[in-house]
Design a protein around this motif. Structure first.
Motif, short mmCIF file in Angstrom:
data_model
loop_
_atom_site.label_atom_id
_atom_site.label_comp_id
_atom_site.label_asym_id
_atom_site.label_seq_id
_atom_site.Cartn_x
_atom_site.Cartn_y
_atom_site.Cartn_z
N LEU A 24 0.83 -1.20 0.00
CA LEU A 24 0.00 0.00 0.00
C LEU A 24 0.86 1.25 0.00
N GLN A 25 0.28 2.32 -0.50
CA GLN A 25 0.97 3.60 -0.45
C GLN A 25 1.36 3.95 0.99
N GLY A 48 5.75 1.90 3.71
CA GLY A 48 7.16 1.82 4.08
C GLY A 48 7.93 0.94 3.11
N THR A 89 9.38 1.57 0.07
CA THR A 89 10.65 2.07 -0.46
C THR A 89 11.75 1.97 0.60
N THR A 90 11.42 2.40 1.82
CA THR A 90 12.38 2.31 2.92
C THR A 90 12.79 0.85 3.12
N LYS A 103 16.35 -1.31 3.22
CA LYS A 103 16.74 -2.08 4.41
C LYS A 103 17.06 -3.52 4.01
N ASP A 160 8.68 2.68 -9.54
CA ASP A 160 7.56 3.48 -9.05
C ASP A 160 7.53 4.78 -9.84
N THR A 209 6.07 -3.50 8.62
CA THR A 209 6.86 -2.31 8.98
C THR A 209 6.25 -1.62 10.20
N GLY A 232 10.10 -4.28 10.28
CA GLY A 232 10.75 -2.97 10.35
C GLY A 232 10.48 -2.41 11.74
N1 LIG Z 1 8.67 4.25 12.50
C1 LIG Z 1 8.87 3.61 11.34
N2 LIG Z 1 8.72 4.29 10.20
C2 LIG Z 1 8.93 3.65 9.02
C3 LIG Z 1 9.29 2.27 8.98
N3 LIG Z 1 9.41 1.93 7.68
C4 LIG Z 1 9.14 3.04 6.95
N4 LIG Z 1 8.85 4.08 7.74
C5 LIG Z 1 8.46 5.45 7.39
O1 LIG Z 1 7.20 5.41 6.72
C6 LIG Z 1 7.11 6.47 5.79
C7 LIG Z 1 6.69 5.93 4.44
O2 LIG Z 1 7.72 5.12 3.95
P1 LIG Z 1 8.03 4.94 2.39
O3 LIG Z 1 9.16 4.00 2.31
O4 LIG Z 1 8.17 6.24 1.71
O5 LIG Z 1 6.68 4.27 1.96
P2 LIG Z 1 6.23 3.68 0.53
O6 LIG Z 1 5.38 2.52 0.85
O7 LIG Z 1 7.39 3.44 -0.35
O8 LIG Z 1 5.37 4.82 -0.03
P3 LIG Z 1 4.75 4.88 -1.55
O9 LIG Z 1 5.91 5.06 -2.46
O10 LIG Z 1 3.84 6.07 -1.45
O11 LIG Z 1 4.05 3.63 -1.76
C8 LIG Z 1 8.49 7.13 5.76
O12 LIG Z 1 8.42 8.28 6.56
C9 LIG Z 1 9.40 6.09 6.40
O13 LIG Z 1 10.51 6.68 7.04
C10 LIG Z 1 9.42 1.56 10.24
O14 LIG Z 1 9.70 0.36 10.33
N5 LIG Z 1 9.20 2.29 11.38
#
Ligand SMILES: Nc1nc2c(ncn2[C@@H]2O[C@H](COP(=O)(O)OP(=O)(O)OP(=O)(O)O)[C@@H](O)[C@H]2O)c(=O)[nH]1
Length: 523
Positions: free
Chosen positions: A109-110, A113, A115-116, A120, A138, A248, A301
Protein backbone atom coordinates in the motif's frame (compact mmCIF):
# COMPACT_ATOMS: atom_id res chain seq x y z
CA UNK A 1 -2.24 -1.49 21.50
CA UNK A 2 1.49 -1.71 21.01
CA UNK A 3 3.16 -5.09 20.96
CA UNK A 4 4.74 -4.70 24.38
CA UNK A 5 1.29 -4.02 25.85
CA UNK A 6 -0.17 -7.00 24.05
CA UNK A 7 2.60 -9.20 25.42
CA UNK A 8 2.14 -7.69 28.88
CA UNK A 9 -1.62 -8.35 28.87
CA UNK A 10 -1.17 -11.96 27.81
CA UNK A 11 1.59 -12.52 30.36
CA UNK A 12 -0.59 -10.98 33.08
CA UNK A 13 -3.49 -13.25 32.18
CA UNK A 14 -1.17 -16.24 32.44
CA UNK A 15 0.25 -14.97 35.73
CA UNK A 16 -3.23 -14.58 37.20
CA UNK A 17 -3.95 -18.14 36.25
CA UNK A 18 -0.68 -19.23 37.86
CA UNK A 19 -1.73 -17.65 41.12
CA UNK A 20 -5.03 -19.55 41.26
CA UNK A 21 -5.02 -22.44 43.73
CA UNK A 22 -7.12 -24.72 41.54
CA UNK A 23 -7.18 -24.69 37.75
CA UNK A 24 -10.75 -25.37 36.75
CA UNK A 25 -13.00 -24.48 33.82
CA UNK A 26 -13.66 -21.02 35.26
CA UNK A 27 -9.99 -20.14 35.69
CA UNK A 28 -9.25 -21.39 32.19
CA UNK A 29 -12.13 -19.37 30.71
CA UNK A 30 -11.13 -16.22 32.59
CA UNK A 31 -7.59 -16.56 31.34
CA UNK A 32 -8.69 -17.18 27.76
CA UNK A 33 -11.08 -14.24 27.87
CA UNK A 34 -8.29 -11.96 29.06
CA UNK A 35 -6.00 -13.14 26.28
CA UNK A 36 -8.77 -12.81 23.70
CA UNK A 37 -9.55 -9.29 24.86
CA UNK A 38 -5.88 -8.35 24.47
CA UNK A 39 -5.71 -9.84 20.98
CA UNK A 40 -8.94 -8.15 19.89
CA UNK A 41 -7.66 -4.83 21.19
CA UNK A 42 -4.56 -5.42 19.10
CA UNK A 43 -6.87 -5.78 16.07
CA UNK A 44 -6.57 -9.49 15.55
CA UNK A 45 -9.62 -10.66 13.64
CA UNK A 46 -12.48 -11.95 15.73
CA UNK A 47 -12.61 -15.27 13.89
CA UNK A 48 -8.93 -15.94 14.53
CA UNK A 49 -9.31 -15.16 18.22
CA UNK A 50 -12.33 -17.44 18.43
CA UNK A 51 -10.43 -20.23 16.65
CA UNK A 52 -7.57 -19.79 19.05
CA UNK A 53 -9.90 -20.10 22.04
CA UNK A 54 -11.45 -23.24 20.61
CA UNK A 55 -8.08 -24.78 19.82
CA UNK A 56 -6.65 -24.09 23.26
CA UNK A 57 -9.72 -25.53 24.92
CA UNK A 58 -9.37 -28.61 22.78
CA UNK A 59 -5.74 -29.04 23.77
CA UNK A 60 -6.35 -28.25 27.42
CA UNK A 61 -9.18 -30.62 28.00
CA UNK A 62 -9.29 -30.28 31.77
CA UNK A 63 -11.62 -33.18 32.33
CA UNK A 64 -9.55 -35.59 30.29
CA UNK A 65 -6.28 -34.68 31.97
CA UNK A 66 -4.97 -37.27 34.40
CA UNK A 67 -4.65 -36.30 38.06
CA UNK A 68 -1.22 -34.92 38.85
CA UNK A 69 -0.78 -33.38 35.37
CA UNK A 70 0.54 -29.85 35.53
CA UNK A 71 -2.48 -28.09 34.06
CA UNK A 72 -0.89 -24.66 34.28
CA UNK A 73 1.99 -25.79 32.18
CA UNK A 74 -0.20 -27.41 29.58
CA UNK A 75 -2.26 -24.26 29.41
CA UNK A 76 0.77 -22.02 29.05
CA UNK A 77 2.27 -24.18 26.39
CA UNK A 78 -1.01 -24.27 24.52
CA UNK A 79 -1.12 -20.45 24.49
CA UNK A 80 2.46 -20.32 23.29
CA UNK A 81 1.79 -22.88 20.56
CA UNK A 82 -1.40 -21.18 19.43
CA UNK A 83 0.27 -17.78 19.21
CA UNK A 84 3.03 -19.38 17.16
CA UNK A 85 0.49 -21.09 14.92
CA UNK A 86 -1.30 -17.82 14.32
CA UNK A 87 1.95 -16.33 13.05
CA UNK A 88 3.46 -19.23 11.21
CA UNK A 89 1.96 -20.54 8.00
CA UNK A 90 4.75 -23.08 8.00
CA UNK A 91 5.90 -22.45 4.47
CA UNK A 92 9.63 -22.66 3.82
CA UNK A 93 10.37 -19.25 2.38
CA UNK A 94 12.45 -18.42 -0.68
CA UNK A 95 15.89 -17.24 0.34
CA UNK A 96 18.24 -15.62 -2.13
CA UNK A 97 21.58 -17.35 -2.67
CA UNK A 98 24.88 -15.55 -3.00
CA UNK A 99 26.28 -15.61 -6.53
CA UNK A 100 22.99 -16.69 -8.09
CA UNK A 101 20.89 -13.82 -9.48
CA UNK A 102 17.50 -13.46 -7.78
CA UNK A 103 14.83 -10.89 -8.50
CA UNK A 104 12.73 -9.74 -5.57
CA UNK A 105 9.77 -7.47 -6.20
CA UNK A 106 8.25 -5.33 -3.48
CA UNK A 107 4.54 -4.49 -3.44
CA UNK A 108 2.38 -2.78 -0.89
CA UNK A 109 0.00 0.00 0.00
CA UNK A 110 0.97 3.60 -0.45
CA UNK A 111 3.02 4.80 2.48
CA UNK A 112 3.41 1.34 3.96
CA UNK A 113 7.16 1.82 4.08
CA UNK A 114 7.91 -0.15 0.92
CA UNK A 115 10.65 2.07 -0.46
CA UNK A 116 12.38 2.31 2.92
CA UNK A 117 12.07 -1.45 3.33
CA UNK A 118 13.60 -2.15 -0.12
CA UNK A 119 16.76 -0.39 1.00
CA UNK A 120 16.74 -2.08 4.41
CA UNK A 121 16.40 -5.46 2.70
CA UNK A 122 19.21 -4.64 0.27
CA UNK A 123 21.44 -3.34 3.06
CA UNK A 124 20.76 -6.38 5.24
CA UNK A 125 21.88 -8.68 2.43
CA UNK A 126 24.82 -6.49 1.49
CA UNK A 127 26.12 -6.94 5.01
CA UNK A 128 25.75 -10.67 4.59
CA UNK A 129 28.02 -10.56 1.52
CA UNK A 130 25.44 -10.25 -1.26
CA UNK A 131 25.75 -7.89 -4.19
CA UNK A 132 22.32 -6.22 -4.15
CA UNK A 133 20.92 -3.61 -6.55
CA UNK A 134 17.80 -1.46 -6.46
CA UNK A 135 15.42 -0.70 -9.33
CA UNK A 136 12.82 2.05 -8.95
CA UNK A 137 9.74 1.01 -10.94
CA UNK A 138 7.56 3.48 -9.05
CA UNK A 139 6.64 6.03 -11.68
CA UNK A 140 3.46 7.01 -9.84
CA UNK A 141 4.79 8.90 -6.82
CA UNK A 142 6.94 11.86 -7.87
CA UNK A 143 9.39 11.62 -4.96
CA UNK A 144 9.91 7.86 -5.10
CA UNK A 145 12.82 7.99 -7.55
CA UNK A 146 14.78 10.51 -5.47
CA UNK A 147 13.96 8.74 -2.21
CA UNK A 148 15.21 5.36 -3.38
CA UNK A 149 18.21 6.90 -5.11
CA UNK A 150 19.20 8.80 -1.97
CA UNK A 151 18.78 5.71 0.21
CA UNK A 152 20.72 3.58 -2.27
CA UNK A 153 23.56 6.09 -2.54
CA UNK A 154 23.84 6.35 1.23
CA UNK A 155 24.10 2.58 1.54
CA UNK A 156 26.41 2.36 -1.51
CA UNK A 157 23.99 0.11 -3.38
CA UNK A 158 23.75 0.36 -7.20
CA UNK A 159 20.53 1.95 -8.36
CA UNK A 160 18.52 2.11 -11.58
CA UNK A 161 15.60 4.42 -12.34
CA UNK A 162 14.44 7.18 -14.65
CA UNK A 163 12.95 10.64 -14.30
CA UNK A 164 11.72 10.62 -17.89
CA UNK A 165 10.33 7.15 -18.49
CA UNK A 166 6.73 6.74 -17.39
CA UNK A 167 6.36 3.03 -18.11
CA UNK A 168 7.24 1.08 -14.95
CA UNK A 169 7.38 -2.22 -16.84
CA UNK A 170 10.05 -0.85 -19.18
CA UNK A 171 12.13 0.52 -16.29
CA UNK A 172 11.83 -2.70 -14.33
CA UNK A 173 12.90 -4.85 -17.27
CA UNK A 174 15.82 -2.57 -18.15
CA UNK A 175 16.97 -2.38 -14.53
CA UNK A 176 16.81 -6.12 -13.98
CA UNK A 177 18.66 -6.73 -17.26
CA UNK A 178 21.37 -4.20 -16.43
CA UNK A 179 22.02 -5.66 -12.99
CA UNK A 180 21.98 -9.23 -14.25
CA UNK A 181 24.77 -8.22 -16.62
CA UNK A 182 26.63 -6.62 -13.73
CA UNK A 183 26.42 -9.93 -11.85
CA UNK A 184 24.31 -8.58 -9.02
CA UNK A 185 22.86 -11.50 -7.11
CA UNK A 186 19.92 -9.71 -5.49
CA UNK A 187 17.96 -7.39 -7.76
CA UNK A 188 15.24 -5.59 -5.85
CA UNK A 189 12.37 -3.96 -7.74
CA UNK A 190 10.38 -1.28 -5.93
CA UNK A 191 6.89 -0.74 -7.37
CA UNK A 192 4.33 2.04 -6.82
CA UNK A 193 2.27 1.91 -3.69
CA UNK A 194 -1.37 1.22 -4.36
CA UNK A 195 -4.72 0.74 -2.74
CA UNK A 196 -6.92 -2.25 -3.41
CA UNK A 197 -9.53 -0.10 -5.12
CA UNK A 198 -7.02 1.09 -7.76
CA UNK A 199 -7.58 -1.53 -10.42
CA UNK A 200 -5.29 0.10 -13.00
CA UNK A 201 -2.38 0.21 -10.57
CA UNK A 202 -2.95 -3.40 -9.66
CA UNK A 203 -2.85 -4.30 -13.34
CA UNK A 204 0.42 -2.40 -13.70
CA UNK A 205 1.86 -4.30 -10.75
CA UNK A 206 0.83 -7.57 -12.37
CA UNK A 207 2.54 -6.56 -15.61
CA UNK A 208 5.79 -5.67 -13.81
CA UNK A 209 5.66 -9.06 -12.17
CA UNK A 210 5.02 -10.84 -15.46
CA UNK A 211 7.83 -8.99 -17.22
CA UNK A 212 10.49 -9.42 -14.53
CA UNK A 213 9.49 -12.88 -13.34
CA UNK A 214 10.53 -12.31 -9.73
CA UNK A 215 11.76 -15.21 -7.64
CA UNK A 216 9.97 -13.67 -4.72
CA UNK A 217 7.23 -11.06 -4.33
CA UNK A 218 7.28 -9.40 -0.93
CA UNK A 219 4.17 -7.72 0.37
CA UNK A 220 5.05 -4.82 2.66
CA UNK A 221 2.46 -3.99 5.26
CA UNK A 222 2.26 -1.23 7.84
CA UNK A 223 1.58 -2.87 11.19
CA UNK A 224 -0.80 -0.10 12.25
CA UNK A 225 -3.26 -0.91 9.45
CA UNK A 226 -5.34 -3.00 11.85
CA UNK A 227 -8.45 -4.78 10.63
CA UNK A 228 -7.93 -3.63 7.03
CA UNK A 229 -4.85 -5.85 6.84
CA UNK A 230 -6.84 -8.93 5.89
CA UNK A 231 -8.58 -7.41 2.85
CA UNK A 232 -5.50 -5.62 1.62
CA UNK A 233 -3.22 -8.63 1.90
CA UNK A 234 -5.82 -10.74 0.14
CA UNK A 235 -6.18 -8.22 -2.71
CA UNK A 236 -2.42 -8.23 -3.31
CA UNK A 237 -2.20 -12.00 -3.07
CA UNK A 238 -4.93 -12.32 -5.72
CA UNK A 239 -3.05 -10.10 -8.20
CA UNK A 240 0.53 -11.24 -7.80
CA UNK A 241 2.02 -14.31 -6.29
CA UNK A 242 3.00 -12.95 -2.88
CA UNK A 243 5.58 -15.25 -1.31
CA UNK A 244 6.56 -13.37 1.82
CA UNK A 245 5.42 -10.52 4.04
CA UNK A 246 7.41 -7.78 5.74
CA UNK A 247 5.65 -5.87 8.49
CA UNK A 248 6.86 -2.31 8.98
CA UNK A 249 6.56 0.19 11.81
CA UNK A 250 6.51 -2.43 14.55
CA UNK A 251 7.97 0.32 16.71
CA UNK A 252 5.78 3.02 18.21
CA UNK A 253 2.13 2.73 17.46
CA UNK A 254 2.22 -0.68 15.92
CA UNK A 255 -0.83 -2.87 16.32
CA UNK A 256 0.80 -6.23 16.03
CA UNK A 257 -2.50 -7.97 15.53
CA UNK A 258 -2.68 -6.75 11.95
CA UNK A 259 0.22 -9.04 11.21
CA UNK A 260 -1.70 -12.05 12.37
CA UNK A 261 -4.69 -11.15 10.22
CA UNK A 262 -2.54 -10.61 7.14
CA UNK A 263 -0.97 -14.02 7.37
CA UNK A 264 -4.36 -15.59 7.59
CA UNK A 265 -5.51 -13.54 4.60
CA UNK A 266 -2.68 -14.83 2.50
CA UNK A 267 -3.52 -18.41 3.38
CA UNK A 268 -6.89 -18.67 5.12
CA UNK A 269 -7.63 -21.66 7.25
CA UNK A 270 -4.02 -22.35 8.04
CA UNK A 271 -4.39 -21.82 11.76
CA UNK A 272 -7.13 -24.37 12.00
CA UNK A 273 -5.25 -26.92 9.90
CA UNK A 274 -2.08 -26.56 11.88
CA UNK A 275 -3.80 -26.91 15.17
CA UNK A 276 -5.64 -29.99 14.06
CA UNK A 277 -2.26 -31.36 13.10
CA UNK A 278 -1.11 -30.71 16.63
CA UNK A 279 -3.97 -32.78 17.96
CA UNK A 280 -4.21 -35.41 15.24
CA UNK A 281 -0.77 -36.05 13.75
CA UNK A 282 -2.26 -37.83 10.73
CA UNK A 283 -3.57 -34.58 9.36
CA UNK A 284 0.08 -33.54 8.92
CA UNK A 285 -0.08 -34.78 5.35
CA UNK A 286 -2.78 -32.25 4.57
CA UNK A 287 -0.84 -29.54 6.34
CA UNK A 288 2.21 -30.24 4.23
CA UNK A 289 0.27 -29.77 1.03
CA UNK A 290 -1.32 -26.56 2.30
CA UNK A 291 2.15 -25.41 3.36
CA UNK A 292 3.31 -25.37 -0.24
CA UNK A 293 1.43 -22.14 -0.93
CA UNK A 294 1.77 -20.15 2.29
CA UNK A 295 3.54 -16.85 2.92
CA UNK A 296 5.52 -16.27 6.07
CA UNK A 297 6.55 -12.97 7.60
CA UNK A 298 10.28 -12.79 6.99
CA UNK A 299 11.35 -9.45 8.44
CA UNK A 300 9.94 -6.67 10.56
CA UNK A 301 10.75 -2.97 10.35
CA UNK A 302 11.36 -1.47 13.77
CA UNK A 303 12.17 2.14 12.89
CA UNK A 304 12.96 4.57 10.11
CA UNK A 305 16.69 3.90 10.00
CA UNK A 306 18.27 1.48 7.60
CA UNK A 307 19.41 -0.93 10.30
CA UNK A 308 16.11 -0.96 12.17
CA UNK A 309 15.16 -4.19 10.52
CA UNK A 310 14.99 -7.62 12.09
CA UNK A 311 14.66 -11.13 10.82
CA UNK A 312 11.30 -12.44 11.87
CA UNK A 313 11.35 -15.79 13.55
CA UNK A 314 8.04 -16.90 15.00
CA UNK A 315 9.06 -18.73 18.17
CA UNK A 316 11.61 -16.24 19.45
CA UNK A 317 9.14 -13.49 18.55
CA UNK A 318 6.33 -15.00 20.59
CA UNK A 319 8.83 -15.68 23.33
CA UNK A 320 9.78 -12.01 23.32
CA UNK A 321 6.15 -10.97 23.09
CA UNK A 322 5.51 -12.85 26.29
CA UNK A 323 8.60 -11.30 27.89
CA UNK A 324 10.68 -14.46 27.86
CA UNK A 325 13.60 -13.01 25.93
CA UNK A 326 15.13 -14.03 22.63
CA UNK A 327 18.56 -15.51 23.11
CA UNK A 328 19.42 -16.43 19.57
CA UNK A 329 18.31 -12.98 18.38
CA UNK A 330 20.46 -11.43 21.05
CA UNK A 331 23.51 -13.35 19.93
CA UNK A 332 22.78 -12.53 16.30
CA UNK A 333 22.74 -8.86 17.24
CA UNK A 334 26.04 -9.16 19.04
CA UNK A 335 27.52 -10.61 15.88
CA UNK A 336 25.98 -7.85 13.82
CA UNK A 337 26.81 -4.87 16.04
CA UNK A 338 30.22 -5.83 17.38
CA UNK A 339 33.16 -5.82 14.92
CA UNK A 340 34.36 -9.34 14.10
CA UNK A 341 37.78 -8.95 15.73
CA UNK A 342 36.22 -7.87 19.03
CA UNK A 343 33.60 -10.62 19.17
CA UNK A 344 35.64 -13.46 20.70
CA UNK A 345 36.85 -11.23 23.52
CA UNK A 346 33.41 -9.81 24.17
CA UNK A 347 31.78 -13.21 24.19
CA UNK A 348 34.51 -14.55 26.42
CA UNK A 349 33.93 -11.72 28.88
CA UNK A 350 30.22 -12.26 28.61
CA UNK A 351 30.63 -15.89 29.53
CA UNK A 352 32.81 -14.90 32.49
CA UNK A 353 30.11 -12.49 33.60
CA UNK A 354 32.73 -9.77 34.00
CA UNK A 355 31.46 -6.48 32.73
CA UNK A 356 33.87 -3.60 33.21
CA UNK A 357 33.44 0.07 32.52
CA UNK A 358 35.96 -0.35 29.68
CA UNK A 359 33.73 -2.98 28.11
CA UNK A 360 30.80 -0.61 28.44
CA UNK A 361 32.89 2.14 26.80
CA UNK A 362 33.84 -0.14 23.91
CA UNK A 363 30.24 -1.19 23.39
CA UNK A 364 29.14 2.44 23.42
CA UNK A 365 31.74 3.07 20.70
CA UNK A 366 30.30 0.25 18.61
CA UNK A 367 26.79 1.45 19.15
CA UNK A 368 27.60 5.02 18.17
CA UNK A 369 29.08 3.65 14.96
CA UNK A 370 26.61 0.95 14.14
CA UNK A 371 23.19 1.14 15.61
CA UNK A 372 20.82 1.08 18.48
CA UNK A 373 21.64 -0.80 21.65
CA UNK A 374 17.93 -0.78 22.36
CA UNK A 375 17.49 -3.48 19.72
CA UNK A 376 20.15 -5.58 21.39
CA UNK A 377 18.94 -5.30 24.93
CA UNK A 378 15.26 -5.58 24.13
CA UNK A 379 16.09 -9.20 23.38
CA UNK A 380 17.13 -9.90 26.93
CA UNK A 381 14.48 -11.29 29.23
CA UNK A 382 13.03 -8.76 31.61
CA UNK A 383 14.99 -5.87 30.18
CA UNK A 384 13.14 -2.79 29.03
CA UNK A 385 15.36 -0.59 26.99
CA UNK A 386 15.80 2.21 29.48
CA UNK A 387 19.10 3.38 28.12
CA UNK A 388 17.74 4.04 24.67
CA UNK A 389 13.98 4.39 24.74
CA UNK A 390 12.33 4.39 21.35
CA UNK A 391 11.62 7.86 20.03
CA UNK A 392 14.35 9.39 22.18
CA UNK A 393 17.33 8.18 20.19
CA UNK A 394 18.88 11.64 19.87
CA UNK A 395 18.78 12.27 23.63
CA UNK A 396 20.05 8.77 24.25
CA UNK A 397 22.97 9.21 21.86
CA UNK A 398 23.84 12.47 23.62
CA UNK A 399 23.65 10.69 26.96
CA UNK A 400 26.01 7.98 25.76
CA UNK A 401 28.44 10.64 24.48
CA UNK A 402 28.34 12.26 27.94
CA UNK A 403 29.02 8.93 29.58
CA UNK A 404 31.96 8.37 27.28
CA UNK A 405 33.40 11.81 28.05
CA UNK A 406 33.27 10.99 31.75
CA UNK A 407 34.85 7.61 31.17
CA UNK A 408 37.66 9.38 29.29
CA UNK A 409 38.58 10.90 32.66
CA UNK A 410 38.89 7.55 34.37
CA UNK A 411 42.11 5.68 35.07
CA UNK A 412 42.87 2.27 33.54
CA UNK A 413 42.38 0.65 36.93
CA UNK A 414 38.91 2.16 37.21
CA UNK A 415 37.95 1.16 33.69
CA UNK A 416 39.13 -2.42 34.13
CA UNK A 417 37.70 -3.03 37.57
CA UNK A 418 34.55 -5.03 38.14
CA UNK A 419 34.34 -3.83 41.73
CA UNK A 420 31.83 -0.98 42.09
CA UNK A 421 33.24 -0.19 45.56
CA UNK A 422 36.37 1.12 43.88
CA UNK A 423 34.41 4.17 42.81
CA UNK A 424 34.81 6.15 46.02
CA UNK A 425 33.49 9.64 46.55
CA UNK A 426 36.88 11.22 45.90
CA UNK A 427 37.24 9.33 42.60
CA UNK A 428 33.73 10.38 41.53
CA UNK A 429 34.53 14.03 42.29
CA UNK A 430 37.81 13.78 40.37
CA UNK A 431 36.04 12.28 37.32
CA UNK A 432 33.35 14.99 37.46
CA UNK A 433 36.00 17.73 37.55
CA UNK A 434 38.11 16.10 34.86
CA UNK A 435 35.19 15.80 32.45
CA UNK A 436 33.54 19.09 33.34
CA UNK A 437 30.31 17.34 34.30
CA UNK A 438 28.32 17.55 37.53
CA UNK A 439 28.87 14.81 40.12
CA UNK A 440 25.23 13.76 39.58
CA UNK A 441 26.05 12.82 35.98
CA UNK A 442 28.95 10.61 37.07
CA UNK A 443 26.66 8.90 39.58
CA UNK A 444 24.11 8.40 36.80
CA UNK A 445 26.69 6.84 34.56
CA UNK A 446 27.83 4.50 37.32
CA UNK A 447 24.23 3.50 38.02
CA UNK A 448 23.80 2.69 34.34
CA UNK A 449 26.98 0.65 34.47
CA UNK A 450 25.73 -1.28 37.51
CA UNK A 451 22.44 -1.97 35.79
CA UNK A 452 24.10 -3.27 32.65
CA UNK A 453 26.69 -5.21 34.66
CA UNK A 454 23.90 -6.94 36.53
CA UNK A 455 22.28 -8.07 33.31
CA UNK A 456 25.55 -9.14 31.72
CA UNK A 457 26.52 -10.88 34.94
CA UNK A 458 23.57 -13.17 34.46
CA UNK A 459 25.21 -14.52 31.36
CA UNK A 460 28.04 -15.98 33.34
CA UNK A 461 28.58 -19.57 32.32
CA UNK A 462 26.97 -19.17 28.93
CA UNK A 463 28.92 -21.30 26.50
CA UNK A 464 30.24 -19.33 23.58
CA UNK A 465 29.07 -20.07 20.08
CA UNK A 466 31.60 -19.41 17.35
CA UNK A 467 30.66 -17.03 14.59
CA UNK A 468 28.32 -18.68 12.09
CA UNK A 469 27.32 -21.25 14.66
CA UNK A 470 24.24 -19.64 16.05
CA UNK A 471 22.42 -22.90 16.40
CA UNK A 472 25.21 -24.04 18.64
CA UNK A 473 24.00 -21.48 21.14
CA UNK A 474 20.84 -23.44 21.53
CA UNK A 475 22.78 -26.62 22.04
CA UNK A 476 25.12 -25.01 24.50
CA UNK A 477 22.65 -23.08 26.52
CA UNK A 478 21.31 -25.12 29.36
CA UNK A 479 18.06 -24.95 31.17
CA UNK A 480 19.68 -24.18 34.46
CA UNK A 481 21.34 -21.19 32.97
CA UNK A 482 18.08 -19.93 31.48
CA UNK A 483 16.36 -20.42 34.80
CA UNK A 484 18.84 -18.06 36.44
CA UNK A 485 18.32 -15.40 33.83
CA UNK A 486 14.54 -15.47 33.69
CA UNK A 487 12.76 -13.22 36.15
CA UNK A 488 11.41 -15.44 38.99
CA UNK A 489 7.81 -14.50 38.23
CA UNK A 490 8.25 -15.57 34.62
CA UNK A 491 9.88 -18.84 35.64
CA UNK A 492 6.94 -19.51 37.94
CA UNK A 493 4.50 -18.77 35.14
CA UNK A 494 6.25 -21.18 32.84
CA UNK A 495 5.89 -23.92 35.42
CA UNK A 496 9.33 -23.91 37.06
CA UNK A 497 12.25 -25.91 35.76
CA UNK A 498 10.10 -28.65 34.28
CA UNK A 499 7.97 -26.13 32.44
CA UNK A 500 11.01 -24.31 31.15
CA UNK A 501 12.51 -27.52 29.90
CA UNK A 502 9.42 -28.49 27.93
CA UNK A 503 8.87 -24.95 26.74
CA UNK A 504 12.37 -24.78 25.32
CA UNK A 505 11.90 -28.17 23.76
CA UNK A 506 8.70 -26.97 22.21
CA UNK A 507 10.16 -23.62 21.14
CA UNK A 508 12.88 -25.21 19.41
CA UNK A 509 14.07 -26.90 16.68
CA UNK A 510 16.02 -30.06 16.38
CA UNK A 511 19.00 -28.31 17.93
CA UNK A 512 16.99 -27.42 20.97
CA UNK A 513 15.83 -30.99 21.37
CA UNK A 514 19.43 -32.13 20.96
CA UNK A 515 20.39 -29.88 23.77
CA UNK A 516 18.02 -31.67 26.08
CA UNK A 517 19.29 -35.05 25.07
CA UNK A 518 21.87 -35.37 27.80
CA UNK A 519 20.22 -33.29 30.41
CA UNK A 520 17.97 -35.67 32.20
CA UNK A 521 19.80 -35.20 35.47
CA UNK A 522 19.75 -31.42 35.66
CA UNK A 523 17.68 -29.89 38.31
N1 LIG B 1 8.67 4.25 12.50
C1 LIG B 1 8.87 3.61 11.34
N2 LIG B 1 8.72 4.29 10.20
C2 LIG B 1 8.93 3.65 9.02
C3 LIG B 1 9.29 2.27 8.98
N3 LIG B 1 9.41 1.93 7.68
C4 LIG B 1 9.14 3.04 6.95
N4 LIG B 1 8.85 4.08 7.74
C5 LIG B 1 8.46 5.45 7.39
O1 LIG B 1 7.20 5.41 6.72
C6 LIG B 1 7.11 6.47 5.79
C7 LIG B 1 6.69 5.93 4.44
O2 LIG B 1 7.72 5.12 3.95
P1 LIG B 1 8.03 4.94 2.39
O3 LIG B 1 9.16 4.00 2.31
O4 LIG B 1 8.17 6.24 1.71
O5 LIG B 1 6.68 4.27 1.96
P2 LIG B 1 6.23 3.68 0.53
O6 LIG B 1 5.38 2.52 0.85
O7 LIG B 1 7.39 3.44 -0.35
O8 LIG B 1 5.37 4.82 -0.03
P3 LIG B 1 4.75 4.88 -1.55
O9 LIG B 1 5.91 5.06 -2.46
O10 LIG B 1 3.84 6.07 -1.45
O11 LIG B 1 4.05 3.63 -1.76
C8 LIG B 1 8.49 7.13 5.76
O12 LIG B 1 8.42 8.28 6.56
C9 LIG B 1 9.40 6.09 6.40
O13 LIG B 1 10.51 6.68 7.04
C10 LIG B 1 9.42 1.56 10.24
O14 LIG B 1 9.70 0.36 10.33
N5 LIG B 1 9.20 2.29 11.38
Amino acid sequence: MVLAQLGGSISRALAQMSNATVIDEKVLNDCLNEISRALLQADVQFKMVRDMQTNIKRIVNLEALAAGTNKRRIMQQAVFTELCNMLDPGKPNFTPKKGKPSVVMFVGLQGSGKTTTCTKYAYYHQRKGFKPALVCADTFRAGAFDQLKQNATKAKIPFYGSYMESDPVKIAVEGVERFRQENCDLIIVDTSGRHKQEAALFEEMRQVSEATKPDLVIFVMDSSIGQAAFDQAQAFKQSVSVGAVIITKMDGHAKGGGALSAINAVEPGVTVFRTISFVVPLVCVCVTSVAATKSPVIFIGTGEHIDEFEVFDVKPFVSRLLGMGDWSGFMDKIHEVVPTDQQPELLQKLSEGSFTLRLMYEQFQNIMKMGPIGQVFSMLPGFSSELMPKGHEKESQAKIKRYMTMMDSMTDAELDSTNPKLMTESRIIRIARGSGRPVRDVMDMLEEYKRLAKIWGKMKGLKIPKKGEMSALSRNMNVQHMSKVLPPQMLKQIGGMGGLQSLMKQMGSKEMSGMFGGMGGER
